[in-house]
Design a protein around this motif. Structure first.
Motif, PDB file in Angstrom:
ATOM      1  N   UNK A 139       0.972  -1.387   0.139  1.00 38.40           N
ATOM      2  CA  UNK A 139       0.069  -0.161  -0.069  1.00 38.40           C
ATOM      3  C   UNK A 139       0.949   1.221   0.026  1.00 38.40           C
ATOM      4  N   UNK A 140       2.227   1.219   0.753  1.00 39.41           N
ATOM      5  CA  UNK A 140       2.884   2.400   0.865  1.00 39.41           C
ATOM      6  C   UNK A 140       3.531   2.733  -0.583  1.00 39.41           C
ATOM      7  N   UNK A 141       4.063   1.455  -1.190  1.00 37.62           N
ATOM      8  CA  UNK A 141       4.778   1.559  -2.338  1.00 37.62           C
ATOM      9  C   UNK A 141       3.770   2.052  -3.538  1.00 37.62           C
ATOM     10  N   UNK A 142       2.488   1.469  -3.521  1.00 38.30           N
ATOM     11  CA  UNK A 142       1.756   1.823  -4.628  1.00 38.30           C
ATOM     12  C   UNK A 142       0.874   3.127  -4.545  1.00 38.30           C
ATOM     13  N   UNK A 143       0.663   3.263  -3.359  1.00 38.57           N
ATOM     14  CA  UNK A 143       0.189   4.642  -2.862  1.00 38.57           C
ATOM     15  C   UNK A 143       1.030   5.893  -3.285  1.00 38.57           C
ATOM     16  N   UNK A 144       2.108   5.965  -2.881  1.00 42.48           N
ATOM     17  CA  UNK A 144       3.420   6.724  -3.479  1.00 42.48           C
ATOM     18  C   UNK A 144       3.386   7.033  -4.843  1.00 42.48           C
ATOM     19  N   UNK A 145       3.426   5.828  -5.641  1.00 39.00           N
ATOM     20  CA  UNK A 145       3.425   6.046  -7.007  1.00 39.00           C
ATOM     21  C   UNK A 145       2.418   6.571  -7.526  1.00 39.00           C
ATOM     22  N   UNK A 146       1.178   6.271  -7.179  1.00 38.83           N
ATOM     23  CA  UNK A 146      -0.002   6.795  -7.813  1.00 38.83           C
ATOM     24  C   UNK A 146      -0.128   8.198  -7.595  1.00 38.83           C
ATOM     25  N   UNK A 147       0.199   8.663  -6.225  1.00 36.85           N
ATOM     26  CA  UNK A 147       0.092  10.013  -5.838  1.00 36.85           C
ATOM     27  C   UNK A 147       1.070  10.936  -6.620  1.00 36.85           C
ATOM     28  N   UNK A 148       2.328  10.295  -7.088  1.00 40.04           N
ATOM     29  CA  UNK A 148       3.251  11.206  -7.768  1.00 40.04           C
ATOM     30  C   UNK A 148       2.592  11.282  -9.291  1.00 40.04           C
ATOM     31  N   UNK A 149       1.655  10.120  -9.741  1.00 40.74           N
ATOM     32  CA  UNK A 149       1.212  10.261 -11.217  1.00 40.74           C
ATOM     33  C   UNK A 149       0.040  11.385 -11.165  1.00 40.74           C
ATOM     34  N   UNK A 184       5.213  17.540  -1.421  1.00 42.11           N
ATOM     35  CA  UNK A 184       3.980  17.124  -0.933  1.00 42.11           C
ATOM     36  C   UNK A 184       3.942  15.723  -0.448  1.00 42.11           C
ATOM     37  N   UNK A 185       4.439  14.769  -1.398  1.00 42.94           N
ATOM     38  CA  UNK A 185       4.347  13.258  -1.089  1.00 42.94           C
ATOM     39  C   UNK A 185       5.283  13.010   0.263  1.00 42.94           C
ATOM     40  N   UNK A 186       6.437  13.746   0.437  1.00 45.17           N
ATOM     41  CA  UNK A 186       7.355  13.463   1.314  1.00 45.17           C
ATOM     42  C   UNK A 186       6.563  13.818   2.856  1.00 45.17           C
ATOM     43  N   UNK A 187       5.883  15.164   2.691  1.00 40.21           N
ATOM     44  CA  UNK A 187       5.224  15.389   3.887  1.00 40.21           C
ATOM     45  C   UNK A 187       3.873  14.428   4.542  1.00 40.21           C
ATOM     46  N   UNK A 188       3.412  13.954   3.367  1.00 36.15           N
ATOM     47  CA  UNK A 188       2.566  12.915   3.674  1.00 36.15           C
ATOM     48  C   UNK A 188       2.902  11.657   4.132  1.00 36.15           C
ATOM     49  N   UNK A 189       4.135  11.088   3.450  1.00 33.19           N
ATOM     50  CA  UNK A 189       4.925  10.074   4.143  1.00 33.19           C
ATOM     51  C   UNK A 189       5.263  10.284   5.571  1.00 33.19           C
ATOM     52  N   UNK A 202       8.648   2.121  10.388  1.00 35.12           N
ATOM     53  CA  UNK A 202       9.928   1.908   9.399  1.00 35.12           C
ATOM     54  C   UNK A 202       9.706   1.488   7.963  1.00 35.12           C
ATOM     55  N   UNK A 203       8.898   0.282   7.965  1.00 32.16           N
ATOM     56  CA  UNK A 203       8.492  -0.354   6.768  1.00 32.16           C
ATOM     57  C   UNK A 203       7.705   0.500   5.456  1.00 32.16           C
ATOM     58  N   UNK A 204       6.966   1.334   6.459  1.00 29.25           N
ATOM     59  CA  UNK A 204       6.007   2.357   5.649  1.00 29.25           C
ATOM     60  C   UNK A 204       7.189   3.187   4.732  1.00 29.25           C
ATOM     61  N   UNK A 205       8.005   3.873   5.793  1.00 25.08           N
ATOM     62  CA  UNK A 205       8.666   4.787   5.265  1.00 25.08           C
ATOM     63  C   UNK A 205       9.666   4.467   4.085  1.00 25.08           C
ATOM     64  N   UNK A 206      10.246   3.220   4.233  1.00 24.81           N
ATOM     65  CA  UNK A 206      11.252   2.481   3.320  1.00 24.81           C
ATOM     66  C   UNK A 206      10.465   2.123   1.997  1.00 24.81           C
ATOM     67  N   UNK A 207       8.988   1.576   2.240  1.00 28.59           N
ATOM     68  CA  UNK A 207       8.331   1.310   1.016  1.00 28.59           C
ATOM     69  C   UNK A 207       7.880   2.345   0.425  1.00 28.59           C
ATOM     70  N   UNK A 209       9.357   5.394  -0.055  1.00 21.68           N
ATOM     71  CA  UNK A 209      10.490   5.938  -0.674  1.00 21.68           C
ATOM     72  C   UNK A 209      10.999   5.075  -1.919  1.00 21.68           C
ATOM     73  N   UNK A 210      10.814   3.852  -1.658  1.00 22.88           N
ATOM     74  CA  UNK A 210      10.955   3.026  -2.899  1.00 22.88           C
ATOM     75  C   UNK A 210       9.941   3.300  -3.980  1.00 22.88           C
ATOM     76  N   UNK A 211       8.510   3.558  -3.599  1.00 22.01           N
ATOM     77  CA  UNK A 211       7.777   4.000  -4.573  1.00 22.01           C
ATOM     78  C   UNK A 211       7.910   5.385  -5.328  1.00 22.01           C
ATOM     79  N   UNK A 212       8.296   6.191  -4.446  1.00 17.54           N
ATOM     80  CA  UNK A 212       8.833   7.786  -5.198  1.00 17.54           C
ATOM     81  C   UNK A 212       9.945   7.285  -5.973  1.00 17.54           C
ATOM     82  N   UNK A 213      11.152   6.615  -5.610  1.00 19.36           N
ATOM     83  CA  UNK A 213      12.227   6.420  -6.453  1.00 19.36           C
ATOM     84  C   UNK A 213      11.912   5.725  -7.633  1.00 19.36           C
ATOM     85  N   UNK A 214      10.826   4.523  -7.605  1.00 17.74           N
ATOM     86  CA  UNK A 214      10.427   4.120  -8.662  1.00 17.74           C
ATOM     87  C   UNK A 214       9.784   4.934  -9.635  1.00 17.74           C
ATOM     88  N   UNK A 215       9.047   5.811  -9.533  1.00 16.39           N
ATOM     89  CA  UNK A 215       8.227   6.970 -10.164  1.00 16.39           C
ATOM     90  C   UNK A 215       9.105   7.540 -10.810  1.00 16.39           C
TER      91      UNK A 215
END
Length: 367
Positions: A139-149, A184-189, A202-207, A209-215
């Motif tokens: 959820x953390x990874x996918x949510x971050x990627x979609x938020x950036x989209x 904005x995404x980092x603030x929400x994270x 910790x898992x949420x933050x790392x996942x 960030x991986x979503x953000x880096x992937x985007x």
């Protein structure tokens, strides 16, 4: 009966021909699977029904995916459009609906792919438990990627068509501030990580960030690939880079549906059938939107889809705290797209009325 209306209806249904065929095959396979696993008519009917519900769930969750796909595909060459709609759908159906859930169990349980398949077949409850335990990082990874989209669409200084004017004009103007969407995404994270505790935070933050880096990596890679192809041939623009972007985007959309499907059944193969049927309808809708120019005809339809993406991304974040039924997620997105479609139709009517008024005034002046 209006002949043109009948022709339009039949041509629209033509886009869903393969989806109807896959639906028939999938539901038959679901019925056979139900009979083999239970040996009763009731069991067969139950599996048949679950496959149908999963297909509807996938369609409701992914309608905005079809619109975003169409938005990207309209700028791609016919060759790459065809590749995405053939190879891409194979990756989407088999990769995300079958391989992806197996891969999660392989990593989480530290077992081999064959053992994961055996686990899915023999111990579906344990398989479902492992999948549910993996929900937070997904959820953390996918949510971050979609938020950036979604944010990248609105924070665009070249965007000049606005649905919710007061908000979108401000966002378009703010796009001149470099990296504002990332901030904005980092603030929400940070906000959501503070609502979690210990290892979960910790898992949420790392996942995330991986979503953000992937985007960002997909954006950079896509730009480099398409730029290099463009130097070789102008006709190749919007090729491999756009293809990779759409595949990662489809993966992000699929996370919610795949995890949510385990609420209905713990059988991986039933999930694959149901979500695979839904994916075919998403493909058909994408083709129809591109070929009929629906996005150009209904000017606010894209806006509704990207708002739905933003809401879905926030919901995926919230689901790390407590469960939100997938029905609410799907209906919320569909409602936004429906409202944007209604707004587009209203705008078109007002434009036609204004044109007719000006035409009548011009005619009156000439007389």
């Amino acid at each position: 009966m209006n002949t043109s209306a009948a022709t339009g209806a039949s041509s629209t249904l033509g886009y869903f021909r393969w989806a109807f065929i896959v639906t028939a095959i999938g539901l038959i396979l679901g019925g056979v699977l139900g009979w083999q696993s239970t040996g009763t008519i009731g069991g067969m009917a139950t599996v048949f029904f679950i496959c149908a519900v999963l297909a509807v769930l996938e369609i409701s969750l992914s309608f905005d995916n079809a619109i975003v796909n169409a938005n990207k595909l309209k700028d791609m060459t016919p060759v790459w459009q065809h590749r995405f709609l053939t190879w891409g759908i194979i990756i989407a159906v088999f990769g995300m609906r079958i391989v992806f859930p197996l891969l999660i169990v392989v990593i989480a349980a530290q077992i081999g792919p064959i053992e994961a398949i055996i686990l899915a077949a023999r111990e579906p409850a344990e398989y479902a438990r492992i999948m549910n335990d993996a929900h937070l990082p997904i959820a953390a990874f996918g949510g971050t990627f979609l938020m950036m989209v979604g944010l990248t669409y609105f924070f665009n200084h070249e965007k000049d068509v606005h649905w919710i004017g007061w908000l979108e004009k401000h966002m378009a103007r703010s796009a001149s501030i470099k990296g504002i969407e990332i901030a904005l995404v980092l603030l929400l994270i940070l906000l959501f990580s503070n609502l979690l505790e210990g290892e979960e935070a910790t898992t949420f933050v790392y996942s995330a960030i991986y979503g953000l880096v992937t985007f960002l990596a997909v954006e950079v890679l896509g730009g480099l690939l398409d730029a290099s192809q463009k130097t070789m041939s102008e006709a190749a623009k919007g090729g491999l880079g756009a293809f990779i972007y759409l595949e990662v985007l489809d993966a992000s959309f699929s996370f919610d549906g795949v995890i949510g499907a385990f609420a209905l059944t713990q059988n991986l193969f039933i999930i694959a059938i149901g979500l695979g049927i839904g994916a075919m309808y998403v493909r058909s809708m994408t083709i129809m939107l591109v070929e009929k120019g629906t996005l150009a005809e209904y000017r606010y339809l894209e806006h509704g889809a990207f708002y739905a993406i933003l809401i879905l991304s926030v919901i995926m974040y919230v689901q790390t705290l407590f469960h939100i039924p997938e029905v609410i997620t799907g209906l919320g997105g569909a409602a936004l797209i429906g409202i944007s479609l209604w707004s587009s139709i209203k705008y078109n009517r007002e434009e036609r009325a204004e044109e007719e008024r000006l035409s009548h005034e011009t005619l009156a002046e000439n007389i």
